[in-house]
Design a protein around this motif. Structure first.
Motif, PDB file in Angstrom:
ATOM      1  N   GLY A 635       0.792  -1.231   0.000  1.00  0.00           N
ATOM      2  CA  GLY A 635       0.000   0.000   0.000  1.00  0.00           C
ATOM      3  C   GLY A 635       0.817   1.271   0.000  1.00  0.00           C
ATOM      4  N   GLN A 636       2.132   1.158   0.262  1.00  0.00           N
ATOM      5  CA  GLN A 636       2.961   2.371   0.284  1.00  0.00           C
ATOM      6  C   GLN A 636       3.253   2.835  -1.146  1.00  0.00           C
ATOM      7  OE1 GLN A 636       6.399   2.334   2.857  1.00  0.00           O
ATOM      8  NE2 GLN A 636       5.333   1.166   4.452  1.00  0.00           N
ATOM      9  N   VAL A 637       3.410   4.138  -1.308  1.00  0.00           N
ATOM     10  CA  VAL A 637       3.620   4.742  -2.630  1.00  0.00           C
ATOM     11  C   VAL A 637       5.078   5.177  -2.763  1.00  0.00           C
ATOM     12  CG1 VAL A 637       2.960   6.658  -4.149  1.00  0.00           C
ATOM     13  CG2 VAL A 637       1.215   5.465  -2.796  1.00  0.00           C
ATOM     14  N   LYS A 698       4.723   6.906 -10.616  1.00  0.00           N
ATOM     15  CA  LYS A 698       4.477   6.638  -9.197  1.00  0.00           C
ATOM     16  C   LYS A 698       3.804   5.280  -9.103  1.00  0.00           C
ATOM     17  CE  LYS A 698       4.125  11.033  -6.720  1.00  0.00           C
ATOM     18  NZ  LYS A 698       5.325  10.768  -5.929  1.00  0.00           N
ATOM     19  N   LYS A 700       2.316   1.973  -6.372  1.00  0.00           N
ATOM     20  CA  LYS A 700       1.927   1.508  -5.039  1.00  0.00           C
ATOM     21  C   LYS A 700       2.258   0.033  -4.970  1.00  0.00           C
ATOM     22  CE  LYS A 700      -2.481   0.900  -4.104  1.00  0.00           C
ATOM     23  NZ  LYS A 700      -3.901   1.203  -3.826  1.00  0.00           N
ATOM     24  N   PHE A 713       3.280  -4.196  -8.566  1.00  0.00           N
ATOM     25  CA  PHE A 713       2.962  -2.808  -8.277  1.00  0.00           C
ATOM     26  C   PHE A 713       1.642  -2.426  -8.955  1.00  0.00           C
ATOM     27  CE2 PHE A 713       7.813  -1.863  -8.339  1.00  0.00           C
ATOM     28  CZ  PHE A 713       7.927  -2.305  -7.028  1.00  0.00           C
ATOM     29  N   ILE A 716       0.012   4.508 -10.035  1.00  0.00           N
ATOM     30  CA  ILE A 716      -0.724   5.623  -9.421  1.00  0.00           C
ATOM     31  C   ILE A 716      -0.792   6.752 -10.444  1.00  0.00           C
ATOM     32  CG2 ILE A 716      -0.741   7.337  -7.566  1.00  0.00           C
ATOM     33  CD1 ILE A 716      -1.215   4.543  -6.543  1.00  0.00           C
TER      34      ILE A 716
END
Length: 718
Positions: A635-637, A698, A700, A713, A716
Motif C-alpha cells: 500500500g505504500q507509494v 508513481k 503503489k 505494483f 498511481i
C-alpha cells in the motif's frame, strides 16, 4: 421422420475450420504418402457431398499456402515434412514451448505444442521433426526423441496427502506438478521445501513421477530459501564430508625444502586489501623502491595448486563447482574452508606460498620489466577497503607512503587503459543489512571507490601479463594451449537499438568505426549520463548490447578491457579457471609440451556455464530479499522508473531502493495496449497513451509473493 432417423442431439455440422484442422493433421501423420481428395474424405469419414466439395476447396487452399504439393494430377503430399533438427527445448512461463536449433538459423525458434512435446523438460537436448509450415502461421515441430536431459531435479513445496504427495514448483518450468508416491517422500512433510528428482514420466501420464532427494526445511526459513535457490539452479548447498576430510589431512607447515625452491620475498613490505567480511585473501601487493629509483610492484596470488593436486578428490570437487557462489547472506566456497580461509589465505603475519608477477615500473607507470615466479611471502598487514580509502582521502595509517604510491601508479595504469579503448562500466551493487535470522532491515548500494580500483588495476595487469607470456609468441611460432578470458565485440544490431533508444534522451553514440572509437563513444555516453535519472537505465541497456565474457582456448582478446591477451590468474581460491592457468603456467615454465586444446575447451565451457548459473543464483537471492524487504510495505507509494517492457506488463524500479516489480498489463485497463518491442514501449490503441522505458512513474506496492520471488505494483495516476 422415424425415430431412428432423427439426428442425434450432439451431432454438429463440421465447420470449414474443423475440417481444415483434420486435413492438416492427416497430412502431418501421413507425410510420406500422396492422396486424392476422395481418399482424404474417406479417411476422415466425410461422406456428404458438401463436405467432399469442401475438401476439394481446402486442398486447393493448402496448396496455395505451400502446405501440400501436387505430386501428380489430383494427388497431394505434405510439403517440407521429414526435416529433422537437433537443439534445445525451452519451456516458457506463459505456457508456450519452443525449440531452439543448434545452428540458430531462421528455423531456430519453432513452436512445440504440449501434445507434441514428449514430456521434454526445460533445457533438454531434443530431436524434432518440423511440421509442414502453413502460410501466415509460426513454424511448428514435434519432439521425436529426447537426446539429453538437462534437468531432472526440481525445487518446490510439498503438498502431502494421505497416500501420495505433489511437489508444487516455485517456477513453472514444467507443465504439471510432480507426483510423489508416499514411499518416496523421505520424511518430507506438508509445506516443506524439497529437492525432487523425476524418475519417470509415463507417456500417457499427466504428471511426472518423482522421489524426494533432500528435504530442505520449512518454507520461509532463511536457510531453507537460500539452499532452495542453490538447488533450483543445480548448485551445491552442502560440502561433501569426504572432501572436507581430505582437506583436513593437508599439513600446515611449509618445509625448508619448499622455501629453497622459491624466491624469498618475506622481507619486502606486503599487505592485503579486501572487503571487511572477507576471509579468503587470495591476493597481496608488495612495494619496494629499487636502487635505480624505479619501483618493484609485486602481485602475489595464493599458490592453491601447491596444495590441491590435479585429479585428487578436492580438485574434482573444485572443477565440478568451478566457482565460489556469493548469495546475499553467505558464500558457498569452491574449495573447503580449510584451504580457502586457512592454508591458502594470505593472512597477516604468516609465511605463505604464492605465484607472483613482479613489475619494475617508473613513476609514470611504464613497465620496464616483468617476471613470473613461485615465491614465499609474509603479509605485514590486512587492510579493508574502507581503511585504505580513508588513507587515500588524507587520514593517517600504516604504510601510508606505499599505499599512496600504489594508488598513483594504479591511476596512471587506468588512464592508459582507457586511452586504449577500455570501457568504464562502474555500476552499483545492491547490498542488504540483515538481522541474525536473515531478515533484510535496509537496502544500501556499494560503489567502487579508489581503494577498489587500486586493487582492480594491479589484478588486471597481472592477468594480462600472464596471458601475454603464454599467448604472445613470435609469428613463426604456435602458441601453446591456454585458458583465456575473452570478450567479443558488441552485437551490431544491439548497438543500433541502443543508439536509437538513447536518441530520445538527447544522446548519441558511434555504432561503427574502429573498436577504440566505438568504445570511447560508449565511455563518453556513460560520462554524460552519470548522475542523471536515466543513468542506471542507459547503463543497463548498454551492458545488454555487450557480449558476455567467457573462458576459452581460442583467444580473440578482451574488448571491454581493450586487451589483446587476457586471462584469470588472480583468484584461484574462488575460480577454477585460475587454478587451470596456474597449472599450465607451471607446465610451460618448466618447458612442458602443449596440452590438449579439445580437453581444455571442454573445461572452459563448463566453467563459463557454472559462472552463469552462479550469477543467476546470486540475482535470485537478491530478488528474494527485495520481495521480503517490500512485504511489509503493502500500500505504500514510491517514485519509480519504468525499467522493462514486455507483452505481459511493465517493470518498474523504485528509485530509493532499486527494488523491481511488475505492473501486469491486465491492470492497465483504460485501453488495449500493444507492445512495441523495437521502441521499448507499450502504446494504447485508442488513446495512444505510451509507456516507455525510462519514464518516471508513481507506484503503489500491490502484492508480494515470496514463493515466486514476485513483486507486483499498481500504477498511481498523477
Amino acid at each position: 421422420m422415424s425415430k431412428n432417423k432423427m439426428p442425434h442431439k450432439t451431432d454438429k455440422r463440421k465447420t470449414k475450420t474443423d475440417i481444415t484442422n483434420a486435413v492438416v493433421n492427416f497430412f502431418n501423420k501421413h507425410s510420406e504418402e500422396s492422396f486424392g481428395f476422395k481418399q482424404v474424405a474417406e479417411k476422415l469419414g466425410l461422406k456428404k457431398p458438401a463436405e467432399k466439395q469442401l475438401i476439394n476447396n481446402i486442398l486447393f487452399d493448402l496448396q496455395e499456402d505451400a502446405f501440400i504439393v501436387e505430386t501428380s494430377r489430383g494427388k497431394y503430399k505434405s510439403n517440407n515434412r521429414g526435416m529433422f533438427l537437433e537443439g534445445t527445448f525451452e519451456r516458457r512461463s506463459n505456457g508456450k514451448n519452443f525449440f531452439v536449433a543448434d545452428d540458430d538459423d531462421q528455423s531456430s525458434h519453432i513452436f512445440i505444442a504440449e501434445r507434441n512435446s514428449e514430456h521434454a523438460m526445460n533445457g533438454d537436448r531434443v530431436k524434432i521433426q518440423v511440421l509442414a509450415k502453413r502460410k501466415g502461421r509460426d513454424p511448428e515441430g514435434e519432439v521425436v526423441e529426447i537426446l539429453e536431459r538437462k534437468q531432472v531435479r526440481f525445487v518446490g513445496t510439498l503438498d502431502v496427502q494421505k497416500q501420495f504427495a505433489f511437489l508444487v514448483m516455485d517456477s513453472k518450468i514444467l507443465a504439471n506438478d510432480i507426483f510423489i508416491p508416499k514411499e518416496n517422500l523421505k520424511g518430507g512433510k506438508d509445506g516443506e521445501k524439497a529437492l525432487v528428482e523425476v524418475v519417470e514420466w509415463p507417456k500417457r501420464a499427466k504428471n511426472p513421477i518423482g522421489k524426494v532427494i533432500d528435504v530442505l526445511g520449512q518454507t520461509g526459513n532463511n536457510d531453507t530459501e537460500m539452499n532452495a535457490i542453490l538447488a533450483e539452479y543445480g548448485l551445491p548447498y552442502k560440502y561433501p564430508e569426504k572432501v572436507e576430510a581430505a582437506a583436513n589431512k593437508i599439513p600446515d607447515d611449509i618445509t625448508a625444502e619448499e622455501i629453497a625452491k622459491r624466491e624469498d620475498l618475506r622481507s619486502t613490505v606486503t599487505f592485503t586489501i579486501d572487503p571487511r567480511d572477507a576471509k579468503d585473501f587470495d591476493d597481496a601487493l608488495s612495494v619496494k623502491q629499487l636502487k635505480n629509483g624505479r619501483w618493484e610492484i609485486g602481485v602475489h596470488i595464493a599458490d592453491v595448486t601447491h596444495y590441491v593436486q590435479e585429479g585428487d578428490i578436492i580438485d574434482k570437487e573444485g572443477e565440478s563447482r568451478a566457482t565460489s557462489i556469493y548469495l546475499v547472506d553467505r558464500t558457498i566456497p569452491m574449495l573447503p574452508e580449510r584451504l580457502s580461509n586457512n592454508l591458502c589465505s594470505l593472512r597477516p603475519n604468516e609465511d605463505k606460498l604464492c605465484y607472483s608477477v613482479l613489475f619494475e615500473m617508473d613513476d609514470d607507470a611504464n613497465i620496464k620489466k616483468s617476471r613470473i615466479a613461485r615465491t614465499v611471502i609474509h603479509s605485514d598487514r590486512r587492510f579493508t577497503y574502507e581503511e585504505v580509502q580513508d588513507i587515500l582521502e588524507g587520514a593517517e595509517g600504516d604504510y601510508k607512503e606505499e599505499i599512496l604510491k600504489l594508488n598513483d601508479l594504479a591511476k596512471k595504469l587506468r588512464a592508459k587503459r582507457f586511452d586504449n579503448g577500455a570501457i568504464a562500466f562502474d555500476r552499483h551493487e545492491v547490498r542488504f543489512e540483515i538481522d541474525e535470522k536473515g531478515k533484510p532491515l535496509s537496502v544500501y548500494f556499494k560503489y567502487a571507490k579508489d581503494s577498489n580500483k587500486l586493487i582492480e588495476e594491479f589484478m588486471l595487469l597481472a592477468n594480462r601479463t600472464v596471458a601475454e607470456f603464454v599467448g604472445n609468441v613470435p609469428k613463426n611460432k604456435k602458441a601453446k594451449t591456454f585458458v583465456y578470458r575473452v570478450h567479443d565485440v558488441p552485437n551490431s544490431e544491439k548497438m543500433e537499438n541502443l543508439s536509437e533508444f538513447i536518441r530520445r534522451f538527447g544522446y548519441k553514440i558511434k555504432v561503427d568505426g574502429t573498436k577504440t572509437n566505438v568504445s570511447k563513444s560508449i565511455n563518453h555516453l556513460l560520462d554524460e549520463v552519470s548522475g542523471k535519472p536515466e543513468e542506471n537505465l542507459i547503463s543497463t541497456i548498454a551492458i545488454r548490447a555487450m557480449a558476455k565474457a567467457i573462458y576459452t582456448t581460442a583467444n580473440i582478446g578482451h574488448y571491454g578491457l581493450a586487451f589483446e591477451y587476457y586471462t584469470h590468474f588472480t583468484s584461484p581460491i574462488r575460480r577454477y579457471p585460475d587454478m587451470m592457468v596456474h597449472r599450465l603456467l607451471t607446465r610451460y615454465l618448466d618447458g612442458g609440451r602443449s596440452v590438449s586444446k579439445q580437453l581444455y575447451e571442454g573445461k572452459c565451457e563448463h566453467s563459463s556455464s557454472m559462472e552463469q548459473l552462479a550469477a543467476s543464483a546470486e540475482r535470485a537471492s537478491i530478488k528474494y530479499k527485495q520481495v521480503e524487504y517490500m512485504s511489509d510495505k503493502l500500500g505504500q507509494v514510491f517514485d519509480a522508473v519504468i525499467s522493462g517492457i514486455t507483452e505481459w506488463g511493465l517493470y518498474a524500479e523504485i528509485n530509493e531502493n532499486k527494488c523491481e516489480g511488475m505492473i501486469p498489463i491486465r491492470d492497465l485497463d483504460d485501453d488495449f495496449y500493444e507492445f512495441d518491442e523495437k521502441n521499448y514501449c507499450l502504446r494504447g490503441r485508442r488513446n495512444k497513451r505510451t509507456y516507455s522505458l525510462g519514464d518516471p512513474i508513481k507506484i503503489k506496492v500491490a502484492r508480494t509473493n515470496l514463493e515466486r520471488k514476485q513483486l507486483d505494483f499498481a500504477l498511481i495516476e498523477e
